[in-house]
Motif scaffolding. Structure first.
Motif, PDB file in Angstrom:
ATOM      1  N   LEU A   1       0.827  -1.213   0.000  1.00  0.00           N
ATOM      2  CA  LEU A   1       0.000   0.000   0.000  1.00  0.00           C
ATOM      3  C   LEU A   1       0.857   1.257   0.000  1.00  0.00           C
ATOM      4  O   LEU A   1       0.586   2.214  -0.747  1.00  0.00           O
ATOM      5  CB  LEU A   1      -0.932  -0.002   1.218  1.00  0.00           C
ATOM      6  CG  LEU A   1      -2.078  -1.014   1.195  1.00  0.00           C
ATOM      7  CD1 LEU A   1      -2.853  -0.967   2.503  1.00  0.00           C
ATOM      8  CD2 LEU A   1      -3.015  -0.740   0.028  1.00  0.00           C
ATOM      9  N   VAL A   2       1.899   1.270   0.835  1.00  0.00           N
ATOM     10  CA  VAL A   2       2.782   2.436   0.887  1.00  0.00           C
ATOM     11  C   VAL A   2       3.512   2.606  -0.438  1.00  0.00           C
ATOM     12  O   VAL A   2       3.600   3.718  -0.981  1.00  0.00           O
ATOM     13  CB  VAL A   2       3.790   2.306   2.047  1.00  0.00           C
ATOM     14  CG1 VAL A   2       4.846   3.408   1.962  1.00  0.00           C
ATOM     15  CG2 VAL A   2       3.070   2.394   3.384  1.00  0.00           C
TER      16      VAL A   2
ATOM     17  N   LEU B   1       4.186   5.589  -5.583  1.00  0.00           N
ATOM     18  CA  LEU B   1       4.304   5.547  -7.036  1.00  0.00           C
ATOM     19  C   LEU B   1       3.183   6.316  -7.733  1.00  0.00           C
ATOM     20  O   LEU B   1       3.391   6.914  -8.793  1.00  0.00           O
ATOM     21  CB  LEU B   1       4.310   4.096  -7.527  1.00  0.00           C
ATOM     22  CG  LEU B   1       5.553   3.264  -7.193  1.00  0.00           C
ATOM     23  CD1 LEU B   1       5.346   1.817  -7.602  1.00  0.00           C
ATOM     24  CD2 LEU B   1       6.797   3.849  -7.865  1.00  0.00           C
ATOM     25  N   ALA B   2       2.000   6.292  -7.117  1.00  0.00           N
ATOM     26  CA  ALA B   2       0.834   6.881  -7.765  1.00  0.00           C
ATOM     27  C   ALA B   2       0.655   8.361  -7.460  1.00  0.00           C
ATOM     28  O   ALA B   2      -0.133   9.035  -8.127  1.00  0.00           O
ATOM     29  CB  ALA B   2      -0.426   6.116  -7.359  1.00  0.00           C
ATOM     30  N   THR B   3       1.348   8.872  -6.462  1.00  0.00           N
ATOM     31  CA  THR B   3       1.190  10.275  -6.074  1.00  0.00           C
ATOM     32  C   THR B   3       2.549  10.952  -6.026  1.00  0.00           C
ATOM     33  O   THR B   3       3.590  10.330  -6.227  1.00  0.00           O
ATOM     34  CB  THR B   3       0.510  10.383  -4.693  1.00  0.00           C
ATOM     35  OG1 THR B   3       1.405   9.877  -3.688  1.00  0.00           O
ATOM     36  CG2 THR B   3      -0.790   9.585  -4.660  1.00  0.00           C
ATOM     37  N   ASP B   4       2.513  12.248  -5.703  1.00  0.00           N
ATOM     38  CA  ASP B   4       3.755  12.999  -5.541  1.00  0.00           C
ATOM     39  C   ASP B   4       4.171  13.069  -4.082  1.00  0.00           C
ATOM     40  O   ASP B   4       4.944  13.945  -3.681  1.00  0.00           O
ATOM     41  CB  ASP B   4       3.604  14.416  -6.108  1.00  0.00           C
ATOM     42  CG  ASP B   4       2.475  15.185  -5.416  1.00  0.00           C
ATOM     43  OD1 ASP B   4       1.722  14.559  -4.633  1.00  0.00           O
ATOM     44  OD2 ASP B   4       2.351  16.404  -5.661  1.00  0.00           O
TER      45      ASP B   4
ATOM     46  N   MET C   1      -0.980   9.478   3.335  1.00  0.00           N
ATOM     47  CA  MET C   1      -0.174   8.258   3.322  1.00  0.00           C
ATOM     48  C   MET C   1      -0.912   7.139   4.049  1.00  0.00           C
ATOM     49  O   MET C   1      -1.548   7.379   5.086  1.00  0.00           O
ATOM     50  CB  MET C   1       1.169   8.531   3.994  1.00  0.00           C
ATOM     51  CG  MET C   1       2.172   7.402   3.866  1.00  0.00           C
ATOM     52  SD  MET C   1       2.796   7.179   2.184  1.00  0.00           S
ATOM     53  CE  MET C   1       3.861   8.612   2.014  1.00  0.00           C
ATOM     54  N   PRO C   2      -0.869   5.904   3.519  1.00  0.00           N
ATOM     55  CA  PRO C   2      -1.533   4.778   4.204  1.00  0.00           C
ATOM     56  C   PRO C   2      -1.151   4.708   5.677  1.00  0.00           C
ATOM     57  O   PRO C   2       0.008   4.833   6.038  1.00  0.00           O
ATOM     58  CB  PRO C   2      -1.005   3.561   3.435  1.00  0.00           C
ATOM     59  CG  PRO C   2      -0.771   4.070   2.064  1.00  0.00           C
ATOM     60  CD  PRO C   2      -0.254   5.479   2.245  1.00  0.00           C
ATOM     61  N   GLY C   3      -2.166   4.509   6.496  1.00  0.00           N
ATOM     62  CA  GLY C   3      -1.984   4.556   7.948  1.00  0.00           C
ATOM     63  C   GLY C   3      -2.469   5.878   8.495  1.00  0.00           C
ATOM     64  O   GLY C   3      -3.290   5.932   9.410  1.00  0.00           O
TER      65      GLY C   3
ATOM     66  N   SER D   1      -3.493  17.109   1.582  1.00  0.00           N
ATOM     67  CA  SER D   1      -2.542  16.585   0.600  1.00  0.00           C
ATOM     68  C   SER D   1      -2.024  15.231   1.042  1.00  0.00           C
ATOM     69  O   SER D   1      -2.126  14.850   2.199  1.00  0.00           O
ATOM     70  CB  SER D   1      -1.364  17.551   0.435  1.00  0.00           C
ATOM     71  OG  SER D   1      -0.404  17.342   1.421  1.00  0.00           O
ATOM     72  N   SER D   2      -1.430  14.519   0.096  1.00  0.00           N
ATOM     73  CA  SER D   2      -0.928  13.175   0.362  1.00  0.00           C
ATOM     74  C   SER D   2       0.418  13.184   1.054  1.00  0.00           C
ATOM     75  O   SER D   2       0.944  12.131   1.391  1.00  0.00           O
ATOM     76  CB  SER D   2      -0.798  12.401  -0.951  1.00  0.00           C
ATOM     77  OG  SER D   2      -2.015  12.402  -1.644  1.00  0.00           O
TER      78      SER D   2
END
Length: 227
Positions: free
Chosen positions: A32-33, A38-41, A114-116, A195-196
């Motif tokens: 997941l992390v 990879l999918a985001t900035d 971020m996951p978590g 934001s991510s």
């Protein structure tokens, strides 16, 4: 000649199913992390803040999995469930997961992170709710353990020590939640910046170091009394 147990023998070894289960959790979390990066900035600004959520999640899940959680079926167990629900509400309120709303119309949105740390479920209106995954899972796990501990303590006078240890040890996360909230809680950070890249850097220094440490100690104390 008396053979004394070694230090290694004094600690219980985890069963193979537990090791496999933990390995599966870690594998899923790593995927997941990695996929999120990879999918985001998003950028990892702090390794420890990246890992802390999974410490909460994994310990909480493993601790609940290791104890026998009865279904509330009588007055004693229902009372224990009520105590646990109250404890969960205190944790959620002091940590900022739940709070007083603006009184406006009901709103619902999901903030990526971020996951978590995320995704964070944000609810506004009559009640303000910001459900950060790791805190939500961790506090629910604590409440479940409190439910089991209070239920056992109510079963007899001899087991009252379990309830005492449970209550004393569970004060830690409440204190940590207050400190974390005052210095900048995860729910506040996630709600304020959707934001991510949020990894706890916007929180006060060492707030989550303290809260994570107390969470681990509490889980350990509860597990030791309930196993």
């Amino acid at each position: 000649m008396i053979q004394r147990p070694t230090l290694r023998e004094s600690f219980p070894r985890p069963a193979q199913p537990t090791v496999l289960f933990l390995g599966s959790l870690l594998a899923v979390e790593s995927v997941l992390v990695g996929a999120h990066l990879l999918a985001t900035d998003a950028a990892v600004l702090s390794v420890r803040y990246l890992l802390y959520p999974f410490v909460w999640i994994n310990l909480g899940v493993l601790a609940v999995r290791a104890v026998d959680v009865p279904v509330p079926a009588d007055r004693r167990s229902v009372g224990a469930a009520a105590v646990a629900a109250g404890y969960l509400l205190v944790l959620a309120w002091t940590s900022g997961l739940v709070g007083a709303g603006s009184g406006g119309a009901l709103t619902l949105r999901v903030a990526p992170a971020m996951p978590g740390w995320g995704p964070v479920l944000l609810v506004g209106g009559p009640v303000s709710i910001a459900l950060v995954p790791f805190e939500t899972i961790g506090y629910v796990a604590l409440a479940v353990l409190v439910y089991v501990g209070v239920g056992r303590a109510a079963a007899g006078v001899l087991s009252g020590l379990v309830g005492l240890v449970t209550c004393v040890s569970c004060v830690g996360p409440v204190i940590a939640a207050v400190i974390s909230g005052l210095l900048g809680g995860a729910s506040t950070a996630a709600a304020g910046g959707a934001s991510s890249t949020i990894l706890g850097v916007t929180t006060g220094a060492y707030a989550y170091d303290l809260s994570t440490g107390l969470f681990v100690l509490t889980i350990a104390a509860l597990w030791a009394t309930l196993r």
